[in-house]
Scaffold this motif. Sequence first.
Motif, mmCIF file in Angstrom:
data_model
loop_
_atom_site.group_PDB
_atom_site.id
_atom_site.type_symbol
_atom_site.label_atom_id
_atom_site.label_comp_id
_atom_site.label_asym_id
_atom_site.label_seq_id
_atom_site.Cartn_x
_atom_site.Cartn_y
_atom_site.Cartn_z
ATOM 1 N N THR B 15 0.861 -1.175 0.000
ATOM 2 C CA THR B 15 0.000 0.000 0.000
ATOM 3 C C THR B 15 0.900 1.227 0.000
ATOM 4 O O THR B 15 1.643 1.453 0.951
ATOM 5 C CB THR B 15 -0.906 0.031 1.248
ATOM 6 N N TYR B 33 -5.779 7.002 -6.596
ATOM 7 C CA TYR B 33 -5.953 6.897 -8.046
ATOM 8 C C TYR B 33 -5.091 5.758 -8.565
ATOM 9 O O TYR B 33 -4.107 5.365 -7.925
ATOM 10 C CB TYR B 33 -5.661 8.224 -8.760
ATOM 11 N N GLU B 34 -5.500 5.264 -9.711
ATOM 12 C CA GLU B 34 -4.815 4.090 -10.252
ATOM 13 C C GLU B 34 -3.529 4.496 -10.952
ATOM 14 O O GLU B 34 -3.515 5.406 -11.785
ATOM 15 C CB GLU B 34 -5.724 3.348 -11.253
ATOM 16 N N THR B 36 -0.581 3.056 -13.403
ATOM 17 C CA THR B 36 -0.332 1.947 -14.334
ATOM 18 C C THR B 36 1.102 1.993 -14.852
ATOM 19 O O THR B 36 1.780 3.017 -14.712
ATOM 20 C CB THR B 36 -1.283 2.022 -15.544
ATOM 21 N N SER B 40 -0.003 0.465 -19.571
ATOM 22 C CA SER B 40 -1.338 0.671 -18.993
ATOM 23 C C SER B 40 -1.820 -0.476 -18.107
ATOM 24 O O SER B 40 -3.017 -0.640 -17.889
ATOM 25 C CB SER B 40 -2.386 0.928 -20.091
ATOM 26 N N ARG B 41 -0.892 -1.286 -17.624
ATOM 27 C CA ARG B 41 -1.285 -2.332 -16.681
ATOM 28 C C ARG B 41 -1.250 -1.764 -15.260
ATOM 29 O O ARG B 41 -0.331 -1.031 -14.907
ATOM 30 C CB ARG B 41 -0.336 -3.539 -16.790
ATOM 31 N N TRP B 42 -2.239 -2.162 -14.476
ATOM 32 C CA TRP B 42 -2.368 -1.629 -13.120
ATOM 33 C C TRP B 42 -1.161 -2.000 -12.266
ATOM 34 O O TRP B 42 -0.725 -3.152 -12.250
ATOM 35 C CB TRP B 42 -3.646 -2.189 -12.482
ATOM 36 N N ALA B 44 -0.627 -0.082 -8.946
ATOM 37 C CA ALA B 44 -0.987 0.167 -7.546
ATOM 38 C C ALA B 44 -2.009 1.289 -7.500
ATOM 39 O O ALA B 44 -2.237 1.985 -8.495
ATOM 40 C CB ALA B 44 0.248 0.572 -6.745
ATOM 41 N N ASN B 45 -2.587 1.454 -6.319
ATOM 42 C CA ASN B 45 -3.408 2.629 -6.055
ATOM 43 C C ASN B 45 -2.551 3.601 -5.234
ATOM 44 O O ASN B 45 -2.061 3.241 -4.168
ATOM 45 C CB ASN B 45 -4.647 2.265 -5.243
ATOM 46 N N ARG B 48 -4.271 10.106 -3.549
ATOM 47 C CA ARG B 48 -4.502 11.324 -4.317
ATOM 48 C C ARG B 48 -4.624 12.472 -3.314
ATOM 49 O O ARG B 48 -5.658 12.680 -2.686
ATOM 50 C CB ARG B 48 -5.768 11.192 -5.158
ATOM 51 N N THR B 190 1.789 10.579 -13.061
ATOM 52 C CA THR B 190 1.504 9.234 -13.575
ATOM 53 C C THR B 190 2.556 8.204 -13.173
ATOM 54 O O THR B 190 2.351 7.017 -13.372
ATOM 55 C CB THR B 190 1.410 9.262 -15.119
#
Lengths: 503, 307
Positions: B15, B33-34, B36, B40-42, B44-45, B48, B190
């Motif tokens: 986390t 927020y996501e 990637t 564009s693969r996830w 982590a979150n 924000r 990003t």
Amino acid sequence: MASPNTAPGTGTGSASGHPDNAPGHAGSPFAYAPAPESRSVVDIAPSYGLFVDGEFTEAAGGKVFKTVAPATEEVLSEVAQAGEEDVDRAVRAARKAFEKWSALPGSARAKYLFRIARIIQERSRELAVLETLDNGKPIKETRDFDVPQAAAHFFYHAGWADKLAHAGLGPDPRPLGVAAQVIPWNFPLLMLAWKIAPALATGNTVVLKPAETTPLSALFFADVCRQAGLPKGVVNILTGDGSTGAALVSHPDVDKVAFTGSTEVGKAIARQVAGTRKKVTLELGGKGANIVFDDAPIDQAVEGIVTGIFFNQGQVCCAGSRLLVQESVADELIDALKRRLTTLRLGDPLDKNTDIGAINSAQQLAKIRELTGIGEAEGAERWSPECELPSSGYWFAPTLFTGVAQAHTVAQEEIFGPVLSVLTFRTPDEAVAKANNTPYGLSAGVWTEKGSRILAVADRLRAGVVWANTFNKFDPTSPFGGYKESGYGREGGRHGLEAYLDV
Amino acid sequence: MSDSDGKGRLTVLKTYKLYVGGKFPRSESGRVYEVTDAKSRWLANAPRSSRKDARDAVVAARKAFGGWSGATAYNRGQVLYRIAEMLEGRADQFVREVADAEGLSRAKAAAVVEASIDRLVWYAGWTDKIAQVVGGANPVAGPYFNLSSPEPTGVVAVLAPQQSSLLGLVSVVAPVVATGNTAVVVASETRPLPALSLSEVLATSDVPGGVVNVLSGRTAEIAAPLAAHQDVNGIDLTGAGGDAALAKDLEVAAADNLKRVLRPSGQGGPAADDWTQDPGTRRMTAFLETKTVWHPTGALGVSGGSY
């Protein structure tokens, strides 16, 4: 004569010369006879145009305004009010001149600056009288400080012109281009020198706007440039008001903006240049703290306090306008200070014995009156020596406020006049906290005999210039400028070169 | 991000949290927020951050300023060197994160991490030299000793570069703190994960809490309150370089208390953001003030003749 970096108006050294029992006001058996400097040395024309591309020309709009002697309200001359069209013409002249000026060998630029320095020295008496007439400050200040310092600035920067690669600012420092420079009325010729000398030494060309109320010395400087054979367009002088300055700094073909003046206008300029490539230096307001510890030599401290706030009628951005005195010596110090203030001689600025001259303008006088009125209304105790003010002109007696709290307007706002706010403290920590408790950060003073305390306190003061056991000293080799809302960038010394160079 | 370690064991995901005042809080807003990878693969979150997070970070940075700016330059140098040591020890993790964030091969990402470590070492060595390079005695024409010294500006908001998630980040943060400032860092919008992981390195490197604070989220959203904050003394707009309108708005807001502004490259700032080049001293001097102290030298009277 005082060393050139000593502010002489009310400076140390002059004090021991007049004992406490020699008050300046008339009627005293020790009154000084008048000793006026002659005006005949300066020839002021009835009108002046704008100095653009080496020629004096009228403003495109044909507008003019008068400049008066603040000591008498006599009209000295009529000068042109530059508008946007004139600004554009001047910037184009400077741009055109930049190509050749920046391509000159540094040694050639140096020689022009050395010439200018010498001509200022040669014409120093004329320039001193002129400056005193137009500004209202005492002749002993213009004679011993403003004009010699202006010459010294050109002399100092002349030597840099062919040594820039050795200044530690990178191997190939390059000039920026056209510098837009807007200067205040408190040291008209000296501020011009602070701006123009480094700009030219580094290969830039300039368009300078002197203050509305003190245009004459800049116009005389134009003549100095002509005598020095300076190429046309390298220095352009535009007289005018705030609107002229605004048009100048916002001109799209300006590469550098240098401003000395109020914090309010400085912020407006910072907003205006946002998003551009213009490099900016701002030298703005202050509310300098002069801290006196209980072990300070009281008589010397009193002289320093007087120099700090009454030099140039207190119209100095780095003035020591807040006196912070340790509680245990406050009564003794304030008594001594009051005694000293009764000996200051206020009057004809052209008189060589005058300590306190005129306030520069009716507008500035109104501002000082307003702020001192607020000081009284907020509960601070006001005191001035017995002091007869001339019947015409703009005058304000030296004034002390005691019982001042940090929240009082007179402890927070820059008054820019001969007004000292006195606060007390008990511990060094408290002194530092109070000294730093303004949005400004330009100057401060420390008075103590203990060396380690000087260093410890100076270290914690958030101010660009700290004077220990002295005040209001200046030198071309010494960088000057503020922390926080007193602006950014430095003027003078090696540091000041960077403001005019792409490094 | 793979779900398993290749031997069938399900990996433990991290986390990612903010780093404020030496602690690792979530955003007070509770938002994430996501994030990637380059494909564009996830990954982590990420938190924000809100305006409130930005203000909290400024408070932490201000609180840390007195101690950090008052520390000896030697001490600051040792702390910066310690960051390099810790980063070296966790290099593998950063190679992975930089490769994911920037879409680099493992070899190229390794080179980035090595350069980042070396940059920290470079600045570790600067802490006790910059004062001699940019300060000094001034030969004034009078009986005074006059010394100019650099001092840190104060709390500096740093908008980290958007592309170079670790080397660029280190290259903008290290000069700010090497000189005694404290920093509120807005990570690449990003590519924030290397920055958030660097916080863990900082936390174990003797860096006092609050000296560096790291926020992730929308750059424009976090930068606006920092640029307008009256207790922030300077702002590095590098991370706003891709958005001229944003950079301008931030510079306008910064004028309210005359923050020192380092403009983005090519827009009045450095010539270009090539983080592999010798950084020079500009990023240090951008957030240094010059203090000049005058002392009377006195006189010994006629005894001076005994020279």
